[in-house]
Scaffold this active site. Structure first.
Site, PDB file in Angstrom:
ATOM      1  N   LEU A 104     131.680  94.084 -27.085  1.00 58.69           N
ATOM      2  CA  LEU A 104     132.934  94.829 -26.945  1.00 58.69           C
ATOM      3  C   LEU A 104     133.005  95.650 -25.666  1.00 58.69           C
ATOM      4  O   LEU A 104     134.056  95.808 -25.079  1.00 58.69           O
ATOM      5  CB  LEU A 104     133.110  95.761 -28.149  1.00 58.69           C
ATOM      6  CG  LEU A 104     133.300  95.083 -29.505  1.00 58.69           C
ATOM      7  CD1 LEU A 104     133.341  96.130 -30.603  1.00 58.69           C
ATOM      8  CD2 LEU A 104     134.584  94.270 -29.518  1.00 58.69           C
ATOM      9  N   ARG A 105     131.900  96.244 -25.262  1.00 58.88           N
ATOM     10  CA  ARG A 105     131.839  97.109 -24.058  1.00 58.88           C
ATOM     11  C   ARG A 105     132.581  98.438 -24.222  1.00 58.88           C
ATOM     12  O   ARG A 105     132.464  99.295 -23.369  1.00 58.88           O
ATOM     13  CB  ARG A 105     132.374  96.393 -22.814  1.00 58.88           C
ATOM     14  CG  ARG A 105     131.700  95.071 -22.503  1.00 58.88           C
ATOM     15  CD  ARG A 105     130.275  95.225 -22.009  1.00 58.88           C
ATOM     16  NE  ARG A 105     129.751  93.948 -21.547  1.00 58.88           N
ATOM     17  CZ  ARG A 105     128.618  93.412 -21.985  1.00 58.88           C
ATOM     18  NH1 ARG A 105     127.869  94.040 -22.879  1.00 58.88           N
ATOM     19  NH2 ARG A 105     128.207  92.267 -21.504  1.00 58.88           N
TER      20      ARG A 105
ATOM     21  N   ASN B   7     125.741  96.842 -29.236  1.00 54.79           N
ATOM     22  CA  ASN B   7     125.164  97.303 -27.965  1.00 54.79           C
ATOM     23  C   ASN B   7     126.196  97.961 -27.053  1.00 54.79           C
ATOM     24  O   ASN B   7     126.310  97.644 -25.874  1.00 54.79           O
ATOM     25  CB  ASN B   7     124.472  96.148 -27.232  1.00 54.79           C
ATOM     26  CG  ASN B   7     125.417  95.023 -26.859  1.00 54.79           C
ATOM     27  OD1 ASN B   7     126.506  94.927 -27.404  1.00 54.79           O
ATOM     28  ND2 ASN B   7     125.013  94.180 -25.926  1.00 54.79           N
TER      29      ASN B   7
ATOM     30  N   HIS C 110     118.717  87.647 -32.429  1.00 59.50           N
ATOM     31  CA  HIS C 110     118.753  86.966 -31.127  1.00 59.50           C
ATOM     32  C   HIS C 110     117.346  86.371 -30.985  1.00 59.50           C
ATOM     33  O   HIS C 110     116.403  87.084 -30.686  1.00 59.50           O
ATOM     34  CB  HIS C 110     119.037  88.005 -30.037  1.00 59.50           C
ATOM     35  CG  HIS C 110     118.755  87.530 -28.640  1.00 59.50           C
ATOM     36  ND1 HIS C 110     119.601  86.706 -27.947  1.00 59.50           N
ATOM     37  CD2 HIS C 110     117.717  87.769 -27.811  1.00 59.50           C
ATOM     38  CE1 HIS C 110     119.095  86.457 -26.747  1.00 59.50           C
ATOM     39  NE2 HIS C 110     117.958  87.097 -26.635  1.00 59.50           N
TER      40      HIS C 110
ATOM     41  N   HIS D 143     123.336  82.039 -31.474  1.00 55.58           N
ATOM     42  CA  HIS D 143     123.343  81.142 -30.309  1.00 55.58           C
ATOM     43  C   HIS D 143     122.055  80.328 -30.091  1.00 55.58           C
ATOM     44  O   HIS D 143     121.357  80.510 -29.109  1.00 55.58           O
ATOM     45  CB  HIS D 143     123.721  81.885 -29.016  1.00 55.58           C
ATOM     46  CG  HIS D 143     122.986  83.165 -28.732  1.00 55.58           C
ATOM     47  ND1 HIS D 143     123.588  84.222 -28.133  1.00 55.58           N
ATOM     48  CD2 HIS D 143     121.714  83.537 -28.944  1.00 55.58           C
ATOM     49  CE1 HIS D 143     122.721  85.199 -27.986  1.00 55.58           C
ATOM     50  NE2 HIS D 143     121.579  84.800 -28.474  1.00 55.58           N
TER      51      HIS D 143
ATOM     52  N   ASP E 296     130.265  84.192 -27.976  1.00 51.31           N
ATOM     53  CA  ASP E 296     129.198  84.911 -27.268  1.00 51.31           C
ATOM     54  C   ASP E 296     129.753  85.582 -26.015  1.00 51.31           C
ATOM     55  O   ASP E 296     129.096  85.661 -24.982  1.00 51.31           O
ATOM     56  CB  ASP E 296     128.048  83.959 -26.922  1.00 51.31           C
ATOM     57  CG  ASP E 296     126.703  84.675 -26.890  1.00 51.31           C
ATOM     58  OD1 ASP E 296     126.686  85.881 -27.191  1.00 51.31           O
ATOM     59  OD2 ASP E 296     125.693  84.037 -26.566  1.00 51.31           O
TER      60      ASP E 296
ATOM     61  N   HIS F 254     131.182  90.823 -17.836  1.00 43.59           N
ATOM     62  CA  HIS F 254     130.490  91.585 -16.790  1.00 43.59           C
ATOM     63  C   HIS F 254     131.429  91.722 -15.598  1.00 43.59           C
ATOM     64  O   HIS F 254     132.173  90.801 -15.279  1.00 43.59           O
ATOM     65  CB  HIS F 254     129.218  90.854 -16.334  1.00 43.59           C
ATOM     66  CG  HIS F 254     128.105  90.960 -17.317  1.00 43.59           C
ATOM     67  ND1 HIS F 254     127.493  92.151 -17.617  1.00 43.59           N
ATOM     68  CD2 HIS F 254     127.489  90.016 -18.076  1.00 43.59           C
ATOM     69  CE1 HIS F 254     126.554  91.948 -18.517  1.00 43.59           C
ATOM     70  NE2 HIS F 254     126.527  90.657 -18.817  1.00 43.59           N
TER      71      HIS F 254
ATOM     72  N   PHE G  43     122.958  88.704 -17.298  1.00 45.32           N
ATOM     73  CA  PHE G  43     123.083  87.547 -18.190  1.00 45.32           C
ATOM     74  C   PHE G  43     124.427  87.607 -18.902  1.00 45.32           C
ATOM     75  O   PHE G  43     124.882  88.677 -19.294  1.00 45.32           O
ATOM     76  CB  PHE G  43     121.998  87.587 -19.265  1.00 45.32           C
ATOM     77  CG  PHE G  43     120.622  87.208 -18.803  1.00 45.32           C
ATOM     78  CD1 PHE G  43     120.261  85.869 -18.697  1.00 45.32           C
ATOM     79  CD2 PHE G  43     119.680  88.186 -18.501  1.00 45.32           C
ATOM     80  CE1 PHE G  43     118.978  85.515 -18.303  1.00 45.32           C
ATOM     81  CE2 PHE G  43     118.396  87.839 -18.102  1.00 45.32           C
ATOM     82  CZ  PHE G  43     118.034  86.499 -17.997  1.00 45.32           C
ATOM     83  N   GLY G  44     125.049  86.438 -19.122  1.00 45.18           N
ATOM     84  CA  GLY G  44     126.205  86.405 -20.008  1.00 45.18           C
ATOM     85  C   GLY G  44     127.449  85.862 -19.367  1.00 45.18           C
ATOM     86  O   GLY G  44     127.652  85.977 -18.161  1.00 45.18           O
TER      87      GLY G  44
END
Lengths: 320, 434
Positions: free
Chosen positions: B73-74, B104, B189, B241, B314, B318, B332-333
Site C-alpha cells: 500500500l505504501r 510493511n 514470503h 508468489h 504483487d 517504487h 525490488f518489485g
C-alpha cells in the site's frame, strides 16, 4: 510401622498412585484441617523428627507451607535455600544429597527447577523425599490440596468437569492434576493457546480446547494457571493484553461454566493477566484462599506418612 | 471516471462468468442500490422498465471484480510511491475491486490502531475495498509474535511479515501454532534470507551479466522446511508468489498429504522469465527474482492444474529514484495492479486455460481463502463487478498508469484484454474511454 495403605518411601509424583492411595492421603489431610483451625494447632506425632526443606528454586508459599506443616507436627525443621547453600559454590546435586543424608534427616522436601532432579536426589538418600515441585514435571502436594479443596466443596471428584487454563506447557501443577483427577474419575479439559499446549497431551487423557468459551462450557471447576511474564513478550504469547483478552478469566468467560463453578489458582496470581481481580476475590466462587489453607493440612499428612514409613524402612534395614 | 448514484441498474447483453456458481454464458444482471438483485440468462421478460438504467455490455465478459490478495500500500509512510487514492485508482482501472495490503507500511501494521487507521483512510481515499494483513511478528523483526488476536479483531485478514520471510524456525513454529489457536492464516514470503543476498536468479544469465544470484534453493528450502512445521502444528499456511518448478511440486505434495496449504503466484512469474532482466532492466528486478523459462512453464502448469490457488498482482510501487540505479542497487518489485487482468488473460489466450479458471484464481479463490465477502455474483451479494473485453489488444505504457509508480516489467509489451467498466457496491468507479 509402615502406613498400610501408603507404604512408599517417597512421594515423587501422583503418576502411578492408585485411587485408594490418593483417597487415603486426602482422608489423612482432612483430619489436620481441624487441627490447623484450632488454637493449639499442634500435634506431637513427629516430635524429635527432622525435616529438611531443600529448595533449589525460589519459593515463599510452598516452603512456608511445608515448614508450618512440619512445625505443627512437632518436628525439627531446617530450611536450606539455594542462595546460601554450597550448591552455589559448585557442589553437585548428588553431593548435596549425600551430605544431607549423612545428617540423618527423616524427610526431605525438595524443589528443583529441573524435571527429574528430585528423583535423582531421592535415589541417593536413605530418608523419605517429598517432591515440592520439579521443573515442569510434577508437584504432587499441590494436586492433593487441589483435590482436597474440590472434594470438600463438591463432595466428590468423580464425574466433575475440571477446566485447567493457561500455561499447561510449563506447568508441573497441571501435570500432577491430570494424573490425580483422571485417576479419580474426573473429566479434565485444558484450555490454552496452542503455543502453550504440550505436544501429545491428548494422549494423557485430557480434552484440548483453544477457545475459552467452549472449554469452560459446563465446567464444575475452573483452575487457572500462572503465566510467567517472560513468556508474554512475544515468544509464546504476543502480550499480556492479548492474553487477558482471550485467555484471562473474567465474568464474561466464566458465565459459560456452571453457575456454581469453583475458581481455583495455585498462586501466585497475576491479576489482570490470567485472572480478573473481580473473579479472584469472589468470596462465593473463589477457592483460592482455601487452597492455601488446605495446603498445610495436606503437607502435614504427607510428611507424617513419609516420616513414619522412613522409621520403618530404617529399622528394617530396608533402605540402602 | 463517473461515479453514478446506485439506483436500479441492468447489465444486459453480457457474457457472465461466475466461478462460484459455474455460470458461463450470455446473461443479464440487475443491481439495486449496492447489491445484486438478480442474475440469470434472461432476467427481463421484455425490456427493462423506465426506472432502470441500462448498461449494454456489448457481449463482453461480466465477472466478479478482482480480489487482489497481495498489494503493497505504501500509505502510511511512503505516499510519494503510492497512496490509497492513487493505488485505488490503479486498482479499479485494472478491474480490481478488493485489494489486500501487506503490513510493511510505516508505521508497520502491528497494532490495532494502524489497522483502523488504514481502514479509515481507505474509506475516505480509496475507490476500492481495502483490507490489510497484520504483521506476524512485532515490527516485522521475525522475533516476537505480534498481537494476532487483537489485530484480527480490528480487521486484519491474515498474518505475514510481508516481503520478509519469517526465517527462524522456532519463531515460525510458534507463529503457526499461535495462529492455529484462532484458525488464522499465516502467509509466508518463502525465501531463505541467508541465500537471498543476490539481485537476480542465479544461473547462466546472472553469470553473463556479472550480477550476484539468488539460487532457486532459497525458495525451495524455505518451503520444504515450512511445510514440516505446518504438518507439525496443523496450521493454515499460504506461500506467496511461488516462482520455481520445484515449488509447484512441493505444494502439490503437501496438498496431497492433506496439509492446510495454499499458494499464489504473480503474473510476473507466469508471463516472464529471467531474460527480461536483459540489459540490466531494473523494472525486471523482482522478489523473488524472475526464474528460467522451464520454471515459468511449470508455474503455468501449476495454475492450470490448480496446485496454485490464486493469482495476485504483487503490486510493489517504487518511485523513479528507487529504480534509476545500477541494477544491484535498485529496489525490488514491480507495479502490477493495472496489468493484472490483461497479463493473466494471457493464460487463456496462449496457454489454453479456461477463462473461468483464470478468473477463479483472481476472484473466488482469494476471497474464500481470506474469508472475504467478495469474488462471486449472487443475489444479495455486494455488486462488485468488472466488465472487460478479453480480446481487445493494447500496449502497456507505464507512463499512462494511474499508479504513482511506473515500474512495470511489462512496459512496452502488447497485451490482450481490456477493462471496460469497474463497479463497486453498485457504483461505476471506472469506465474505459476507448
Amino acid at each position: 510401622m509402615k502406613d498400610q495403605v501408603f507404604p512408599h518411601r517417597h512421594l515423587l509424583g501422583i503418576e502411578g498412585l492408585t485411587p485408594i492411595e490418593i483417597n487415603h492421603l486426602l482422608d489423612l489431610s482432612e483430619r489436620y484441617i481441624a487441627v490447623n483451625r484450632s488454637s493449639k494447632k499442634t500435634n506431637e506425632s513427629l516430635k524429635g523428627r527432622t525435616i529438611i526443606n531443600l529448595f533449589f528454586e525460589n519459593s515463599t508459599r510452598t516452603r512456608t507451607s511445608f515448614e508450618l506443616a512440619a512445625l505443627r507436627l512437632g518436628a525439627n525443621v531446617i530450611n536450606m535455600q539455594v542462595e546460601t547453600s554450597s550448591v552455589a559454590k559448585g557442589e553437585t546435586l548428588i553431593d548435596t544429597a549425600v551430605t544431607l543424608n549423612a545428617m540423618h534427616p527423616d524427610v526431605l522436601a525438595v524443589r528443583h527447577s529441573d524435571s527429574g532432579a528430585v528423583k535423582l536426589l531421592a535415589d541417593k538418600v536413605n530418608c523419605g523425599v517429598v517432591n515440592g515441585g520439579d521443573g515442569s514435571h510434577e508437584h504432587p502436594t499441590q494436586a492433593l490440596l487441589d483435590a482436597l479443596t474440590i472434594r470438600r466443596r463438591k463432595g466428590r471428584l468423580s464425574g466433575l468437569i475440571v477446566a485447567i487454563c493457561g500455561d499447561v506447557l510449563h506447568s508441573r501443577v497441571a501435570r500432577s492434576n491430570f494424573y490425580l483427577l483422571l485417576t479419580m474419575g474426573a473429566r479434565v479439559r485444558i484450555i490454552a493457546p496452542k503455543t502453550l499446549i504440550p505436544s501429545g497431551v491428548n494422549r494423557l487423557g485430557v480434552e484440548v480446547f483453544t477457545d475459552m468459551s467452549k472449554g469452560l462450557k459446563d465446567a464444575d471447576i475452573v483452575m487457572m494457571l500462572r503465566v510467567q511474564n517472560e513468556r508474554m513478550k512475544g515468544s509464546f504469547i504476543p502480550s499480556v493484553r492479548e492474553y487477558f483478552r482471550f485467555f484471562g478469566l473474567d465474568r464474561q468467560k466464566l458465565a459459560q461454566a456452571k453457575p456454581d463453578a469453583l475458581i481455583m489458582h495455585p498462586g501466585p496470581m497475576n491479576r489482570g493477566t490470567e485472572i480478573d481481580s473481580d473473579v479472584a476475590d469472589d468470596f462465593e466462587r473463589s477457592a483460592i484462599r482455601e487452597q492455601v489453607e488446605l495446603g498445610v493440612a495436606v503437607r502435614m499428612a504427607v510428611l507424617e506418612v513419609l516420616a513414619k514409613n522412613n522409621m520403618a524402612f530404617t529399622s528394617a534395614g530396608a533402605g540402602k | 471516471m463517473s461515479v453514478a448514484k446506485p439506483g436500479k441498474v441492468a447489465y444486459v447483453n453480457a457474457h457472465i462468468i461466475d466461478p462460484a456458481s459455474g455460470f458461463d454464458g450470455p446473461g443479464e444482471l440487475v443491481t439495486v442500490g449496492e447489491e445484486i438483485a438478480d442474475i440469470g440468462a434472461k432476467v427481463f421478460d421484455g425490456k427493462p422498465g423506465k426506472d432502470v438504467a441500462v448498461i449494454d455490455c456489448g457481449g463482453h465478459i461480466l465477472a466478479p471484480g478482482l480480489v487482489d490478495m497481495r498489494v503493497q500500500l505504501r500509505e502510511p509512510g511512503e505516499e510519494h510511491k503510492e497512496s490509497l487514492k492513487s493505488g485505488g485508482e490503479a486498482a479499479v482501472a485494472g478491474g480490481v475491486t478488493t485489494m489486500v495490503g501487506l503490513p510493511n507500511t510505516n508505521p508497520i501494521i502491528d497494532d490495532e490502531a494502524t489497522v483502523e487507521y488504514v481502514a479509515r483512510r481507505a474509506r475516505l481515499q480509496a475507490l476500492t475495498k481495502v483490507y490489510v494483513y497484520g504483521a506476524a511478528t512485532k515490527g516485522l523483526q521475525g522475533k516476537e509474535l505480534a498481537e494476532m488476536g487483537l489485530l484480527a479483531e480490528a480487521g486484519a485478514v491474515g498474518f505475514t511479515d510481508g516481503t520478509k520471510a519469517i526465517s527462524e524456525a522456532q519463531v515460525l513454529r510458534r507463529a503457526l501454532s499461535y495462529a492455529s489457536t484462532f484458525n488464522f492464516l499465516i502467509i509466508q514470503h518463502p525465501e531463505e534470507p541467508s541465500l537471498a543476498n543476490g539481485v537476480m536468479n542465479s544461473g547462466e544469465m546472472s553469470t553473463r551479466l556479472g550480477l550476484s544470484g539468488i539460487p532457486r534453493e532459497a525458495e525451495i528450502i524455505m518451503l520444504e522446511r515450512d511445510l514440516r512445521l505446518v504438518a507439525m502444528t496443523g496450521a493454515r499456511y499460504h506461500a506467496a508468489h511461488i516462482s520455481t518448478a520445484e515449488s509447484v511440486e512441493i505444494i502439490a505434495r503437501a496438498k496431497a498429504k492433506g496439509l492446510n496449504v495454499t499458494c499464489d503466484t504473480a503474473p510476473f512469474y507466469f508471463a516472464l522469465n529471467e531474460l527480461s532482466v536483459g540489459d540490466y532492466r531494473t523494472f525486471a528486478k523482482l522478489s523473488p527474482p524472475l526464474r528460467t523459462e522451464a520454471d515459468r512453464q511449470a508455474i503455468v502448469e501449476g495454475l492450470r492444474t490448480g496446485v496454485i490457488d490464486c493469482i495476485a498482482s504483487d503490486h510493489a510501487p517504487h518511485d523513479q529514484d528507487s529504480k534509476r540505479l545500477p541494477f544491484a542497487q535498485a529496489a525490488f518489485g514491480g507495479s502490477g495492479l493495472e496489468t493484472l487482468l490483461a497479463v493473466s488473460l494471457g493464460l487463456h489466450h496462449t496457454e489454453e486455460m479456461k477463462l473461468i479458471d483464470v478468473l477463479r484464481r483472481l476472484t473466488l479463490a482469494p476471497a474464500k481463502l481470506l474469508d472475504l465477502d467478495a469474488g462471486r455474483l449472487a443475489k444479495g451479494q455486494k455488486a462488485d463487478l468488472v466488465i472487460f473485453n478479453p480480446h481487445q489488444g493494447w500496449k502497456v505504457v507505464a507512463d499512462d498508469f494511474r499508479s504513482k509508480s511506473k515500474n512495470s516489467p511489462f512496459d512496452g509489451q502488447p497485451v490482450q484484454g481490456k477493462v471496460l467498466r469497474t463497479v463497486i457496491d453498485g457504483r461505476t468507479v471506472f469506465e474505459s474511454k476507448a
